[in-house]
Enzyme design. Sequence first.
Site, PDB file in Angstrom:
ATOM      1  CG  ASN A  22      46.638  42.121  67.688  1.00  0.00           C
ATOM      2  OD1 ASN A  22      46.509  40.924  67.894  1.00  0.00           O
ATOM      3  ND2 ASN A  22      46.648  42.650  66.470  1.00  0.00           N
ATOM      4  CD  GLU A  54      40.092  33.738  59.114  1.00  0.00           C
ATOM      5  OE1 GLU A  54      39.387  34.389  59.924  1.00  0.00           O
ATOM      6  OE2 GLU A  54      41.121  34.206  58.593  1.00  0.00           O
ATOM      7  CE  LYS A  75      45.146  37.805  67.103  1.00  0.00           C
ATOM      8  NZ  LYS A  75      46.120  38.674  66.378  1.00  0.00           N
TER       9      LYS A  75
HETATM   10  N1  UDP Z   1      51.091  41.295  63.261  1.00  0.00           N
HETATM   11  C1  UDP Z   1      52.315  41.612  63.850  1.00  0.00           C
HETATM   12  N2  UDP Z   1      53.088  42.596  63.286  1.00  0.00           N
HETATM   13  C2  UDP Z   1      52.711  43.259  62.159  1.00  0.00           C
HETATM   14  C3  UDP Z   1      51.485  42.927  61.553  1.00  0.00           C
HETATM   15  C4  UDP Z   1      50.697  41.938  62.125  1.00  0.00           C
HETATM   16  O1  UDP Z   1      52.678  41.025  64.865  1.00  0.00           O
HETATM   17  O2  UDP Z   1      53.452  44.136  61.694  1.00  0.00           O
HETATM   18  C5  UDP Z   1      50.273  40.228  63.842  1.00  0.00           C
HETATM   19  C6  UDP Z   1      49.124  40.786  64.680  1.00  0.00           C
HETATM   20  O3  UDP Z   1      48.897  39.891  65.764  1.00  0.00           O
HETATM   21  C7  UDP Z   1      47.970  40.753  63.702  1.00  0.00           C
HETATM   22  C8  UDP Z   1      48.259  39.472  62.915  1.00  0.00           C
HETATM   23  O4  UDP Z   1      49.686  39.447  62.795  1.00  0.00           O
HETATM   24  O5  UDP Z   1      46.725  40.736  64.355  1.00  0.00           O
HETATM   25  C9  UDP Z   1      47.648  39.389  61.539  1.00  0.00           C
HETATM   26  O6  UDP Z   1      47.968  40.554  60.814  1.00  0.00           O
HETATM   27  P1  UDP Z   1      46.857  41.314  59.948  1.00  0.00           P
HETATM   28  O7  UDP Z   1      47.567  42.312  59.107  1.00  0.00           O
HETATM   29  O8  UDP Z   1      45.983  40.322  59.269  1.00  0.00           O
HETATM   30  O9  UDP Z   1      46.041  42.140  61.059  1.00  0.00           O
HETATM   31  P2  UDP Z   1      44.543  41.945  61.617  1.00  0.00           P
HETATM   32  O10 UDP Z   1      43.695  41.459  60.488  1.00  0.00           O
HETATM   33  O11 UDP Z   1      44.632  40.961  62.763  1.00  0.00           O
HETATM   34  O12 UDP Z   1      44.150  43.319  62.107  1.00  0.00           O
END
Ligand code: UDP
Length: 137
Positions: A112, A126, A10
């Site tokens: 993250n 994707e 990212k």
């Molecule tokens: N994210 C955020 N706040 C939250 C949850 C998610 O900013 O409370 C962002 C974070 O960058 C995350 C992305 O949205 O990686 C997608 O969320 P997901 O729940 O799919 O998490 P991932 O699959 O990336 O672990």
Amino acid sequence: MKQRTLSIIKPDAVAAGKAGKIIADIENEFHIVAMRKLQLTRAQAAAFYAVHAGKPFYDGLVEFMCSGPIIVMCLEADDVIARYRKLMGATNPEKAEEGTLRKKYAESMSRNAVHGSDAPETAAVEVAFFFPGCDLL
Ligand code: UDP
Ligand code: MG
């Protein structure tokens, strides 16, 4: 069984110069089938994360994901979808296990460092989002 998944480094991690280390960690475990560096438009970021539309963090996520260059990779290995999610660690780096990419390289829950597909169906969509079939070896 061999699987493919989509990995994204990212904008936070690319801007901080952490991409090389992240790629090395990934290459240690998985075959990199294809890789590109690009910057998403706002519309592309919104489309990529459409599954999260309406959630409180969605607008900030879209803003962040188009804020700078990213590196996208198609990875291949046995059970790579689950194994790469494990290498990434928890979404919130404070909860991520030692040795995971998010523990090592992420700044915060929103910034993250990495993305990984979460299921075979999303992985297929994707990977196709970033790589036309002809780019995949
Ligand atoms: N994210 C955020 N706040 C939250 C949850 C998610 O900013 O409370 C962002 C974070 O960058 C995350 C992305 O949205 O990686 C997608 O969320 P997901 O729940 O799919 O998490 P991932 O699959 O990336 O672990
Ligand atoms: Mg997700």
